[in-house]
Design an enzyme around this catalytic site. Structure first.
Site, short mmCIF file in Angstrom:
data_model
loop_
_atom_site.label_atom_id
_atom_site.label_comp_id
_atom_site.label_asym_id
_atom_site.label_seq_id
_atom_site.Cartn_x
_atom_site.Cartn_y
_atom_site.Cartn_z
N THR A 48 32.55 32.24 -4.95
CA THR A 48 32.07 32.67 -3.81
C THR A 48 32.92 33.56 -3.33
O THR A 48 31.77 34.77 -2.66
CB THR A 48 32.34 31.40 -2.35
OG1 THR A 48 31.79 30.13 -2.55
CG2 THR A 48 31.71 31.88 -1.23
N CYS A 49 34.27 33.26 -3.53
CA CYS A 49 35.11 35.06 -2.92
C CYS A 49 34.47 36.15 -3.90
O CYS A 49 34.75 36.92 -3.23
CB CYS A 49 36.39 34.64 -3.25
SG CYS A 49 36.71 33.36 -2.07
#
Length: 162
Positions: A48-49
């Site tokens: 997700t980063c």
């Protein structure tokens, strides 16, 4: 300490790259007398980063600065070499985002934002959040309820909050 509006953002030694070598910065000094957007995430090169959180700030960095923000900072519990390479790969350098490594987790721990996820190999990492900080004081916080979520801490949400 929790992340709450009105609290002073904690200081601590963080690292950034200066060419080929890491340099130490005092985070309190960096925030003093300035309006800063700081977003923290679990780790460079993680799902997700890489697909949502950092890209949302790359897309919105210019518009965020246009709202009177002096600096946009990405903070992660990584070494500065990894964080710098990741930032370069995803366009943070070109967007003018400062990549700061909380390598020892000092700041993350002081905020009570550390978490472990051993099955994913994540130990001593930071929860995902974004904060608007004015002269060291937190004026807005968007903290995600889980590490895989990126909604209230996104660049778009911070831009809206400004």
């Amino acid at each position: 300490m929790a992340l709450k509006v009105g609290d002073r953002f904690p200081g601590g030694t963080v690292l950034t790259m200066n060419g080929e070598r890491p340099v130490q910065l005092d985070l309190s000094d960096r925030l003093k007398g300035r309006k800063v957007v700081l977003f923290a995430l679990p780790g460079a090169f993680t799902g997700t980063c890489s697909t949502a959180h950092l890209p949302s700030f790359v897309r919105n960095a210019e518009a965020i600065r246009a709202k009177g923000v002096d600096e946009v900072i990405c903070l992660s519990v990584n070494d500065p070499f990894t964080l710098s390479a990741w930032g370069t790969q995803l366009g943070a350098d070109g967007a003018g985002i400062t990549m700061l490594a909380d390598a020892e987790g000092q700041v993350t721990q002081a905020l009570g934002q550390a978490f472990d996820a051993p099955p994913a190999g994540l130990i001593g990492r930071s929860n995902r959040y974004a904060a608007i900080i004015e002269d060291g004081i937190i004026t807005h916080v968007g903290a995600e309820p889980g590490p895989g979520e990126c909604a209230i801490s996104s660049g778009e949400e911070v831009l809206e909050a400004l």
